[in-house]
Design a protein around this motif. Structure first.
Motif, PDB file in Angstrom:
ATOM      1  N   ILE A 116      23.161  63.016  10.244  1.00 39.25           N
ATOM      2  CA  ILE A 116      22.008  63.638   9.585  1.00 39.25           C
ATOM      3  C   ILE A 116      20.850  62.651   9.504  1.00 39.25           C
ATOM      4  O   ILE A 116      19.694  62.991   9.773  1.00 39.25           O
ATOM      5  N   ALA A 117      21.164  61.416   9.113  1.00 44.20           N
ATOM      6  CA  ALA A 117      20.109  60.403   8.993  1.00 44.20           C
ATOM      7  C   ALA A 117      19.407  60.182  10.330  1.00 44.20           C
ATOM      8  O   ALA A 117      18.174  60.094  10.398  1.00 44.20           O
ATOM      9  N   ASN A 118      20.171  60.081  11.399  1.00 46.81           N
ATOM     10  CA  ASN A 118      19.567  59.887  12.720  1.00 46.81           C
ATOM     11  C   ASN A 118      18.700  61.081  13.114  1.00 46.81           C
ATOM     12  O   ASN A 118      17.626  60.913  13.703  1.00 46.81           O
ATOM     13  N   LEU A 119      19.164  62.284  12.788  1.00 46.26           N
ATOM     14  CA  LEU A 119      18.406  63.485  13.133  1.00 46.26           C
ATOM     15  C   LEU A 119      17.066  63.517  12.400  1.00 46.26           C
ATOM     16  O   LEU A 119      16.017  63.757  13.014  1.00 46.26           O
ATOM     17  N   ILE A 120      17.089  63.272  11.103  1.00 42.14           N
ATOM     18  CA  ILE A 120      15.845  63.323  10.318  1.00 42.14           C
ATOM     19  C   ILE A 120      14.921  62.176  10.710  1.00 42.14           C
ATOM     20  O   ILE A 120      13.691  62.344  10.779  1.00 42.14           O
ATOM     21  N   ALA A 121      15.502  61.007  10.988  1.00 38.68           N
ATOM     22  CA  ALA A 121      14.687  59.850  11.382  1.00 38.68           C
ATOM     23  C   ALA A 121      13.964  60.089  12.701  1.00 38.68           C
ATOM     24  O   ALA A 121      12.933  59.455  12.970  1.00 38.68           O
ATOM     25  N   SER A 122      14.481  60.996  13.527  1.00 42.93           N
ATOM     26  CA  SER A 122      13.854  61.265  14.827  1.00 42.93           C
ATOM     27  C   SER A 122      12.692  62.242  14.717  1.00 42.93           C
ATOM     28  O   SER A 122      12.037  62.522  15.720  1.00 42.93           O
ATOM     29  N   MET A 123      12.440  62.742  13.516  1.00 40.66           N
ATOM     30  CA  MET A 123      11.379  63.733  13.316  1.00 40.66           C
ATOM     31  C   MET A 123      10.258  63.117  12.494  1.00 40.66           C
ATOM     32  O   MET A 123      10.372  62.972  11.270  1.00 40.66           O
ATOM     33  N   PRO A 124       9.162  62.744  13.131  1.00 47.15           N
ATOM     34  CA  PRO A 124       8.107  61.978  12.456  1.00 47.15           C
ATOM     35  C   PRO A 124       7.444  62.713  11.303  1.00 47.15           C
ATOM     36  O   PRO A 124       6.855  62.077  10.424  1.00 47.15           O
ATOM     37  N   GLU A 125       7.527  64.038  11.279  1.00 47.61           N
ATOM     38  CA  GLU A 125       6.871  64.778  10.197  1.00 47.61           C
ATOM     39  C   GLU A 125       7.671  64.737   8.897  1.00 47.61           C
ATOM     40  O   GLU A 125       7.154  65.063   7.826  1.00 47.61           O
ATOM     41  N   HIS A 126       8.964  64.364   8.980  1.00 42.73           N
ATOM     42  CA  HIS A 126       9.813  64.318   7.795  1.00 42.73           C
ATOM     43  C   HIS A 126       9.997  62.873   7.329  1.00 42.73           C
ATOM     44  O   HIS A 126       9.818  61.926   8.103  1.00 42.73           O
ATOM     45  N   ARG A 127      10.387  62.753   6.056  1.00 43.69           N
ATOM     46  CA  ARG A 127      10.668  61.430   5.501  1.00 43.69           C
ATOM     47  C   ARG A 127      12.116  61.386   5.033  1.00 43.69           C
ATOM     48  O   ARG A 127      12.669  62.389   4.600  1.00 43.69           O
ATOM     49  N   LEU A 128      12.710  60.215   5.107  1.00 46.13           N
ATOM     50  CA  LEU A 128      14.151  60.065   4.885  1.00 46.13           C
ATOM     51  C   LEU A 128      14.457  58.980   3.869  1.00 46.13           C
ATOM     52  O   LEU A 128      13.921  57.876   3.947  1.00 46.13           O
ATOM     53  N   ILE A 129      15.331  59.332   2.927  1.00 51.66           N
ATOM     54  CA  ILE A 129      15.942  58.344   2.031  1.00 51.66           C
ATOM     55  C   ILE A 129      17.420  58.311   2.403  1.00 51.66           C
ATOM     56  O   ILE A 129      18.176  59.236   2.082  1.00 51.66           O
ATOM     57  N   ALA A 130      17.812  57.272   3.131  1.00 45.86           N
ATOM     58  CA  ALA A 130      19.202  57.136   3.588  1.00 45.86           C
ATOM     59  C   ALA A 130      19.924  56.155   2.675  1.00 45.86           C
ATOM     60  O   ALA A 130      19.412  55.063   2.398  1.00 45.86           O
ATOM     61  N   THR A 131      21.099  56.539   2.217  1.00 41.20           N
ATOM     62  CA  THR A 131      21.822  55.688   1.274  1.00 41.20           C
ATOM     63  C   THR A 131      23.255  55.444   1.733  1.00 41.20           C
ATOM     64  O   THR A 131      23.853  56.248   2.440  1.00 41.20           O
ATOM     65  N   ALA A 132      23.774  54.304   1.297  1.00 34.77           N
ATOM     66  CA  ALA A 132      25.167  53.940   1.534  1.00 34.77           C
ATOM     67  C   ALA A 132      25.542  52.914   0.475  1.00 34.77           C
ATOM     68  O   ALA A 132      24.672  52.280  -0.135  1.00 34.77           O
ATOM     69  N   ARG A 133      26.826  52.749   0.263  1.00 34.64           N
ATOM     70  CA  ARG A 133      27.253  51.752  -0.721  1.00 34.64           C
ATOM     71  C   ARG A 133      26.775  50.355  -0.329  1.00 34.64           C
ATOM     72  O   ARG A 133      26.381  49.557  -1.183  1.00 34.64           O
ATOM     73  N   ASN A 134      26.812  50.062   0.966  1.00 36.49           N
ATOM     74  CA  ASN A 134      26.320  48.785   1.466  1.00 36.49           C
ATOM     75  C   ASN A 134      25.148  49.058   2.397  1.00 36.49           C
ATOM     76  O   ASN A 134      25.306  49.698   3.443  1.00 36.49           O
ATOM     77  N   VAL A 135      23.966  48.604   2.016  1.00 34.46           N
ATOM     78  CA  VAL A 135      22.764  48.909   2.788  1.00 34.46           C
ATOM     79  C   VAL A 135      22.830  48.329   4.205  1.00 34.46           C
ATOM     80  O   VAL A 135      22.152  48.814   5.121  1.00 34.46           O
ATOM     81  N   LYS A 136      23.682  47.316   4.422  1.00 37.05           N
ATOM     82  CA  LYS A 136      23.841  46.756   5.762  1.00 37.05           C
ATOM     83  C   LYS A 136      24.414  47.789   6.729  1.00 37.05           C
ATOM     84  O   LYS A 136      24.223  47.680   7.947  1.00 37.05           O
ATOM     85  N   ASP A 137      25.128  48.787   6.200  1.00 35.20           N
ATOM     86  CA  ASP A 137      25.696  49.831   7.051  1.00 35.20           C
ATOM     87  C   ASP A 137      24.631  50.783   7.591  1.00 35.20           C
ATOM     88  O   ASP A 137      24.943  51.683   8.381  1.00 35.20           O
ATOM     89  N   LEU A 138      23.388  50.595   7.152  1.00 35.72           N
ATOM     90  CA  LEU A 138      22.284  51.432   7.615  1.00 35.72           C
ATOM     91  C   LEU A 138      21.417  50.711   8.639  1.00 35.72           C
ATOM     92  O   LEU A 138      20.298  51.130   8.922  1.00 35.72           O
ATOM     93  N   SER A 139      21.937  49.654   9.240  1.00 39.82           N
ATOM     94  CA  SER A 139      21.156  48.842  10.183  1.00 39.82           C
ATOM     95  C   SER A 139      20.777  49.621  11.443  1.00 39.82           C
ATOM     96  O   SER A 139      19.892  49.180  12.185  1.00 39.82           O
ATOM     97  N   TYR A 140      21.423  50.748  11.695  1.00 35.86           N
ATOM     98  CA  TYR A 140      21.083  51.548  12.866  1.00 35.86           C
ATOM     99  C   TYR A 140      19.722  52.230  12.715  1.00 35.86           C
ATOM    100  O   TYR A 140      19.156  52.738  13.688  1.00 35.86           O
TER     101      TYR A 140
END
Length: 301
Positions: free
Chosen positions: A30-54
């Motif tokens: 879901i995060a990758n899908l929303i991040a690919s759409m410039p008109e939308h904004r994303l708040i991506a969360t995980a217990r360890n923020v390092k897991d969001l390095s993608y």
């Protein structure tokens, strides 16, 4: 009874999405899908923020946050950080409660810590994020309303051996969501969707899947849990009937964007739809079979 999701929902062009559990699987898709759409904004969360390095670091429309749904303080900090990042006109349009893990194994051997941690993550974590999201969605003047997707499972409708506390958490999410959906005022334009996928091809081993200690009384090959385990392993290896995380992500996105009423429940995949349908058909037959016994309650009263 207060209707649920009675009106078509129109997602704003500058929608803000908050997704929990983005380290892998459905959340990452879901995060990758929303991040690919410039008109939308994303708040991506995980217990360890390092897991969001993608996700990219230099995009102001993408905010990566550490969030532990079992911690009320962590949730409060995440919501405050999001409001600070996006400014005075901060609004939430879509929230996806995806964080969770499976606890399987012999129920008799489950420890107090294991069972409480499972319910804290699956149910109380979802409930905490949902109530904070409702507060933001109902108070905004120009972006009032939104959609809250609570990720349940086929396990939120059917009970299988060897997963008692996982089922308990998902069934709790379903009852909670249906109740809250009927509690909010229709004018608030807050919609709820319980997503019920069947098997999903994810890296569900490791921190996303926990096992209780084996119990000797349940070790026999003819025990229901052991039989189910064999079928599950065969299904995982073959991939038959398993959904891709990207397919789940696209289905959720389409529900939010299609400009129609949001379904309260969404079985995802033909396996989930067929099994849930069969369950309800069987339940109706069972209900009919106890009709006379049910009527006895009136006489006793």
């Amino acid at each position: 009874m207060n209707p649920v999701n009675a009106k078509p929902y129109d997602l704003p062009n500058d929608a803000v999405w908050l997704v929990t559990g983005c380290s892998s699987g459905i959340g990452r898709a879901i995060a990758n899908l929303i991040a690919s759409m410039p008109e939308h904004r994303l708040i991506a969360t995980a217990r360890n923020v390092k897991d969001l390095s993608y996700l990219p670091d230099n995009n102001p429309d993408i905010l990566k946050l550490a969030l532990d749904v079992t911690s009320p303080d962590s949730i409060s900090t995440a919501f405050s950080s999001a409001a600070e990042h996006f400014g005075k006109n901060f609004h939430l349009d879509v929230v996806i409660n995806n964080a969770g893990y499976s606890l399987s194994g012999d129920t008799e051997s489950a420890t107090e810590e294991e069972t409480h941690q499972e319910m804290e993550t699956l149910f109380f974590g979802t409930a905490r994020v949902t109530t904070r999201a409702i507060e933001v969605m109902r108070q905004h003047e120009t972006h009032r309303g939104g959609v809250i997707f609570n990720i349940s499972s086929l396990a939120g409708q059917l009970g299988f051996p060897g997963h008692a506390y996982y089922h308990a958490g998902k069934w709790a999410v379903e009852g909670f969501t249906e109740s809250v959906a009927r509690e909010v005022h229709p004018d608030w334009n807050i919609n709820f969707c319980i997503v019920e996928p069947s098997g999903v091809k994810t890296s569900f081993e490791g921190h996303s899947k926990a096992h209780t200690k084996p119990h000797p009384a349940y070790s026999g090959e003819t025990m229901p849990s052991r039989i189910l385990e064999k079928y599950v392993q065969l299904g995982i290896k073959s991939g038959v009937g398993m959904m891709e995380p990207n397919a789940v992500a696209k289905a959720i996105y389409n529900i939010a964007c299609r400009g129609q009423p949001v379904p309260l429940r969404l079985p995802l995949g033909p396996v989930a739809w067929k099994m849930i349908k069969a369950k309800h058909e069987s339940a109706l037959k069972e209900l009919e079979s106890v009709k006379e016994l049910s009527a006895m309650g009136k006489e006793i009263m």
